[in-house]
Write a protein that holds these residues in place. Sequence first.
Motif, short mmCIF file in Angstrom:
data_model
loop_
_atom_site.label_atom_id
_atom_site.label_comp_id
_atom_site.label_asym_id
_atom_site.label_seq_id
_atom_site.Cartn_x
_atom_site.Cartn_y
_atom_site.Cartn_z
N LEU A 1 54.00 -7.88 -41.93
CA LEU A 1 53.73 -8.63 -42.86
C LEU A 1 54.82 -8.59 -43.87
O LEU A 1 55.31 -7.64 -44.48
N ASN A 2 55.69 -9.86 -43.62
CA ASN A 2 56.54 -9.91 -44.60
C ASN A 2 56.56 -10.57 -45.78
O ASN A 2 55.45 -11.46 -45.84
N LEU A 3 57.35 -10.32 -46.96
CA LEU A 3 56.98 -11.10 -47.89
C LEU A 3 58.28 -11.70 -48.60
O LEU A 3 59.35 -11.07 -48.71
N HIS A 4 58.19 -12.98 -48.83
CA HIS A 4 59.39 -13.79 -49.20
C HIS A 4 59.37 -14.19 -50.29
O HIS A 4 58.38 -14.65 -51.03
N ILE A 5 60.36 -13.92 -51.21
CA ILE A 5 60.11 -14.47 -52.70
C ILE A 5 61.23 -15.34 -52.95
O ILE A 5 62.26 -15.06 -53.01
N ASN A 6 60.90 -16.53 -53.43
CA ASN A 6 61.79 -17.62 -53.89
C ASN A 6 62.15 -17.52 -55.40
O ASN A 6 61.31 -17.12 -56.15
N SER A 7 63.37 -18.03 -55.91
CA SER A 7 63.66 -18.21 -57.20
C SER A 7 63.25 -17.06 -57.99
O SER A 7 62.40 -17.14 -59.08
N LEU A 8 63.70 -15.72 -57.79
CA LEU A 8 63.23 -14.49 -58.53
C LEU A 8 63.45 -14.61 -59.89
O LEU A 8 64.35 -15.45 -60.49
N GLU A 9 62.54 -13.94 -60.70
CA GLU A 9 62.54 -14.23 -61.87
C GLU A 9 62.56 -12.69 -62.63
O GLU A 9 62.15 -11.61 -61.94
N LEU A 10 62.75 -12.33 -63.81
CA LEU A 10 63.00 -10.95 -64.29
C LEU A 10 61.75 -10.32 -64.15
O LEU A 10 61.65 -9.20 -63.99
N GLY A 11 60.56 -11.13 -64.39
CA GLY A 11 59.12 -10.46 -64.56
C GLY A 11 58.82 -10.03 -63.01
O GLY A 11 57.81 -9.19 -62.63
N ASP A 12 59.44 -10.40 -61.93
CA ASP A 12 59.17 -9.90 -60.66
C ASP A 12 59.72 -8.50 -60.59
O ASP A 12 59.24 -7.84 -59.41
N SER A 13 60.41 -7.93 -61.26
CA SER A 13 60.74 -6.68 -61.23
C SER A 13 59.63 -5.58 -61.11
O SER A 13 58.98 -5.78 -61.95
N ALA A 14 59.52 -4.85 -60.08
CA ALA A 14 58.47 -4.14 -59.68
C ALA A 14 58.62 -3.16 -58.42
O ALA A 14 59.62 -3.39 -57.91
N VAL A 15 57.70 -2.43 -58.15
CA VAL A 15 57.54 -1.87 -56.67
C VAL A 15 56.55 -2.47 -56.01
O VAL A 15 55.53 -2.47 -56.34
N TYR A 16 56.96 -2.98 -54.96
CA TYR A 16 56.11 -3.86 -53.92
C TYR A 16 55.75 -2.79 -52.65
O TYR A 16 56.45 -2.21 -52.15
N PHE A 17 54.47 -2.64 -52.55
CA PHE A 17 53.81 -1.76 -51.56
C PHE A 17 53.36 -2.38 -50.56
O PHE A 17 52.45 -3.28 -50.78
N CYS A 18 53.61 -2.03 -49.12
CA CYS A 18 52.79 -2.88 -47.91
C CYS A 18 51.92 -1.71 -47.68
O CYS A 18 52.15 -0.54 -48.07
N ALA A 19 50.82 -2.12 -47.03
CA ALA A 19 49.64 -1.19 -46.62
C ALA A 19 49.07 -1.80 -45.63
O ALA A 19 49.01 -3.03 -45.19
N SER A 20 48.19 -1.06 -44.54
CA SER A 20 47.62 -1.32 -43.69
C SER A 20 46.03 -0.49 -43.61
O SER A 20 46.11 0.45 -44.13
#
Lengths: 111, 113
Positions: free
Chosen positions: B74-93
């Motif tokens: 499960l991949n995550l693509h992010i377009n046009s990144l913004e400052l507020g997108d700064s975070a830690v992103y976790f994948c889980a199953s």
Amino acid sequence: SQQGEEDPQALSIQEGENATMNCSYKTSINNLQWYRQNSGRGLVHLILIRSNEREKHSGRLRVTLDTSKKSSSLLITASRAADTASYFCATDFYGTDKLIFGTGTRLQVFP
Amino acid sequence: DTAVSQTPKYLVTQMGNDKSIKCEQNLGHDTMYWYKQDSKKFLKIMFSYNNKELIINETVPNRFSPKSPDKAHLNLHINSLELGDSAVYFCASSPALQNTEAFFGQGTRLTVV
């Protein structure tokens, strides 16, 4: 918001003492889970307690669930410095397919 | 063997860029998730997939597009990144959508400058 509330937000204790963290939620659940997160790491599952269970044990961990009060507690007995981490409750709400995490309790255990 | 692995671990990028985070699980689970953890440690679900089908999209901006080529990824693509997108992103199953524990990856710390 469905997000659970945990208290305290932070807890500092000495090694050997017991640590108790509480979680409250708002709607009916299928189950409630507790997770640990060490600094800079992913979450690790600790215990799952189902809505028809009242208490569960795993090693030094004891979890209780009171569905009438919509609350749960996690007790860590004889704490160790290695227990220092953030602890999150997560609820699997009835009728949904998602796990909603609480706000977390930061536990610091001093040697 | 890493059960849920995500790459990269750190990602620093400029505003406006497009970036992807990859996630793979070798547990044979049917369900995969993306969570976002903000600076206050609040963990919020973004998406869940079950057998490659989108189940939950939690009011996430459409700049975020998950892609599940098979049950193990499960991949995550992010377009046009913004400052507020700064975070830690976790994948889980997890083995199923309900009543099961989730297994988390180590997280991807995204910093948008």
